[in-house]
Write a protein that holds these residues in place. Structure first.
Motif, PDB file in Angstrom:
ATOM      1  N   ALA A  48       0.812  -1.214   0.000  1.00 57.18           N
ATOM      2  CA  ALA A  48       0.000   0.000   0.000  1.00 57.18           C
ATOM      3  C   ALA A  48       0.844   1.261   0.000  1.00 57.18           C
ATOM      4  O   ALA A  48       0.545   2.225  -0.718  1.00 57.18           O
ATOM      5  CB  ALA A  48      -0.942  -0.017   1.205  1.00 57.18           C
ATOM      6  N   ARG A  83      -6.418   2.796  -0.596  1.00 54.33           N
ATOM      7  CA  ARG A  83      -7.274   1.866  -1.325  1.00 54.33           C
ATOM      8  C   ARG A  83      -7.239   2.159  -2.817  1.00 54.33           C
ATOM      9  O   ARG A  83      -6.866   3.256  -3.242  1.00 54.33           O
ATOM     10  CB  ARG A  83      -8.726   1.940  -0.817  1.00 54.33           C
ATOM     11  CG  ARG A  83      -8.877   1.464   0.629  1.00 54.33           C
ATOM     12  CD  ARG A  83     -10.299   1.648   1.142  1.00 54.33           C
ATOM     13  NE  ARG A  83     -10.410   1.178   2.517  1.00 54.33           N
ATOM     14  CZ  ARG A  83     -10.832  -0.048   2.865  1.00 54.33           C
ATOM     15  NH1 ARG A  83     -11.169  -0.902   1.919  1.00 54.33           N
ATOM     16  NH2 ARG A  83     -10.887  -0.413   4.123  1.00 54.33           N
ATOM     17  N   TYR A  84      -7.658   1.164  -3.593  1.00 51.18           N
ATOM     18  CA  TYR A  84      -7.830   1.365  -5.019  1.00 51.18           C
ATOM     19  C   TYR A  84      -9.042   2.274  -5.256  1.00 51.18           C
ATOM     20  O   TYR A  84      -9.881   2.454  -4.346  1.00 51.18           O
ATOM     21  CB  TYR A  84      -8.053   0.025  -5.713  1.00 51.18           C
ATOM     22  CG  TYR A  84      -6.835  -0.886  -5.732  1.00 51.18           C
ATOM     23  CD1 TYR A  84      -5.663  -0.498  -6.376  1.00 51.18           C
ATOM     24  CD2 TYR A  84      -6.877  -2.142  -5.124  1.00 51.18           C
ATOM     25  CE1 TYR A  84      -4.552  -1.343  -6.408  1.00 51.18           C
ATOM     26  CE2 TYR A  84      -5.775  -2.986  -5.148  1.00 51.18           C
ATOM     27  CZ  TYR A  84      -4.614  -2.582  -5.794  1.00 51.18           C
ATOM     28  OH  TYR A  84      -3.524  -3.407  -5.814  1.00 51.18           O
ATOM     29  N   THR A  88     -11.563  -1.053  -2.772  1.00 45.25           N
ATOM     30  CA  THR A  88     -10.975  -2.273  -2.219  1.00 45.25           C
ATOM     31  C   THR A  88      -9.560  -2.004  -1.731  1.00 45.25           C
ATOM     32  O   THR A  88      -8.884  -1.072  -2.183  1.00 45.25           O
ATOM     33  CB  THR A  88     -10.946  -3.405  -3.259  1.00 45.25           C
ATOM     34  OG1 THR A  88     -10.207  -2.966  -4.416  1.00 45.25           O
ATOM     35  CG2 THR A  88     -12.358  -3.764  -3.691  1.00 45.25           C
ATOM     36  N   GLU A  89      -9.095  -2.843  -0.798  1.00 42.16           N
ATOM     37  CA  GLU A  89      -7.778  -2.652  -0.193  1.00 42.16           C
ATOM     38  C   GLU A  89      -6.657  -3.103  -1.128  1.00 42.16           C
ATOM     39  O   GLU A  89      -6.846  -3.956  -1.997  1.00 42.16           O
ATOM     40  CB  GLU A  89      -7.685  -3.415   1.131  1.00 42.16           C
ATOM     41  CG  GLU A  89      -8.516  -2.816   2.251  1.00 42.16           C
ATOM     42  CD  GLU A  89      -8.205  -3.436   3.598  1.00 42.16           C
ATOM     43  OE1 GLU A  89      -7.219  -4.196   3.694  1.00 42.16           O
ATOM     44  OE2 GLU A  89      -8.939  -3.165   4.558  1.00 42.16           O
TER      45      GLU A  89
END
Length: 364
Positions: A48, A83-84, A88-89
């Protein structure tokens, strides 16, 4: 040395780098002490934080590093705040599983006398089973590309014969290995929901085909809801369980809870040519940078890596070191004086890892 293994290292996010560093140090020390094997550690960017900086969660170069490695050590990945665009993660660990076809997610559940388990084992039962989670399809098949409309959303669950056959062969082979090594009784349970979904009836039928090839082992079936109940009521009754991706995702966290939490839960995702070893827990950004994170799940995952590499390459010293490393973690936790604060102690991450290594070198 011919027994040199190249290890791809993904530091991850949050506490990931803090638990990876001492784990790599432990592996270096064991290899130096043994002389029977050695490692090269190749670090790769992903996660991330990397996505936030570059717009890439898993660069092609990093994926190639993983593909070329003899094994992959992957720490916790993802951050709740990153997140995207679809919400979503960031989860490159799932992308790696799919790209490298790591179809067998191996989640051991062991409750030792030192475990901080919420269970009350009045009969002194031994809990030592392995949950095998299919890791590339199932309900994760449409991850990132499910349909979302104004009035409904849908995802697709996919079960394929090709993957299921490999998965069940792996499960029965593991049960046979555990039986021969005295760890299990040679029993495999297929966990599904075949009473409701045709896809799981198909899953079960392929399981039965593989079971018929193993007269030296026993097998049965269990619905996933009943399995969740029995994991709490009688977890000692299981040996090897095998199930679909989403069911395995949920049940493995339940298994971690039985062991006292995700901080004690190692895992592996194994394919025919590659394997990833990583802790089951998250990145704990609330304590990142403080040096207080529990390193034991990461270290136990490294112990699984030693066992896998040693078994596949016929290096008994590696297998022995993997077992000794696991036992050393058990001993440190049982003593209770050299553990991190989540286990009631006061040590930091590096000191707790060092206590494990010292226990291996000079067991009490």
């Amino acid at each position: 040395m011919s027994n040199k293994f190249e290890i791809a290292v993904f530091n991850g996010d949050g506490i990931g780098p803090e638990i990876m560093e001492p784990t790599v140090d432990v592996l270096k020390s064991l290899a130096d002490r043994s002389g029977a094997y050695s490692f090269g550690f190749n670090y790769a960017d992903a996660g991330a934080a990397h996505y936030a900086q570059t717009g890439e969660s898993l660069p092609a170069k990093s994926l190639q590093t993983a593909r070329d490695a003899d094994a992959i050590l992957l720490s916790a990945m993802g951050l709740p705040s990153v997140r995207y665009p679809d919400g979503t993660e960031i989860s490159p660990q799932i992308e790696i599983r799919k790209e490298l076809d790591l179809f067998a997610g191996v989640r051991p559940v062991r409750i030792t006398p030192s475990s901080r388990t919420p269970l009350k084992l009045d009969g002194g039962q031994t809990v030592d089973f392995v949950l095998i989670r299919e890791s590339t399809e199932g309900l994760f098949h449409t991850q990132g590309c499910g349909e979302v409309h104004d009035d409904y959303a849908q995802e697709t669950l996919q079960i394929t014969r090709k993957t299921s056959e490999k998965l069940f062969k792996f499960a029965f082979n593991l049960a046979n290995h555990r039986k021969n090594s005295g760890q299990g009784r040679g029993h495999v349970t297929c966990v599904d929901k075949a009473n409701v979904f045709r896809s799981f009836a198909f899953f079960r039928s392929i399981f039965d085909e593989e079971a018929a090839k193993h007269s030296e082992l026993t097998s049965d079936h269990a619905y996933v809801d009943a399995t969740a109940l029995w994991m709490v009521e009688k977890p000692w009754s299981f040996d090897v369980m095998v199930t679909e991706n989403m069911f395995g995702d949920i049940l493995s966290d339940l298994g971690a809870g039985l062991m006292g939490g995700l901080g004690m839960a190692p895992s592996a995702d194994i394919g025919e040519s590659n394997a990833v070893f990583q802790p089951c827990h998250g990145t704990a950004p609330d304590i990142a940078g403080q040096g207080v994170a529990n390193p034991f799940a990461m270290i136990l995952s490294a112990a699984m890596m030693l066992d896998w590499l040693g078994t596949n390459n016929d290096i008994p010293e590696m297998v022995a070191d993997g077992l000794a490393l696991r036992d050393a973690v058990d001993s440190v936790i049982a003593a209770g004086t050299q553990v991190t604060r989540d286990l009631g102690g006061t040590l930091g991450t590096k000191a707790a890892a060092q206590a494990v290594l010292e226990t291996m070198v000079s067991p009490e």
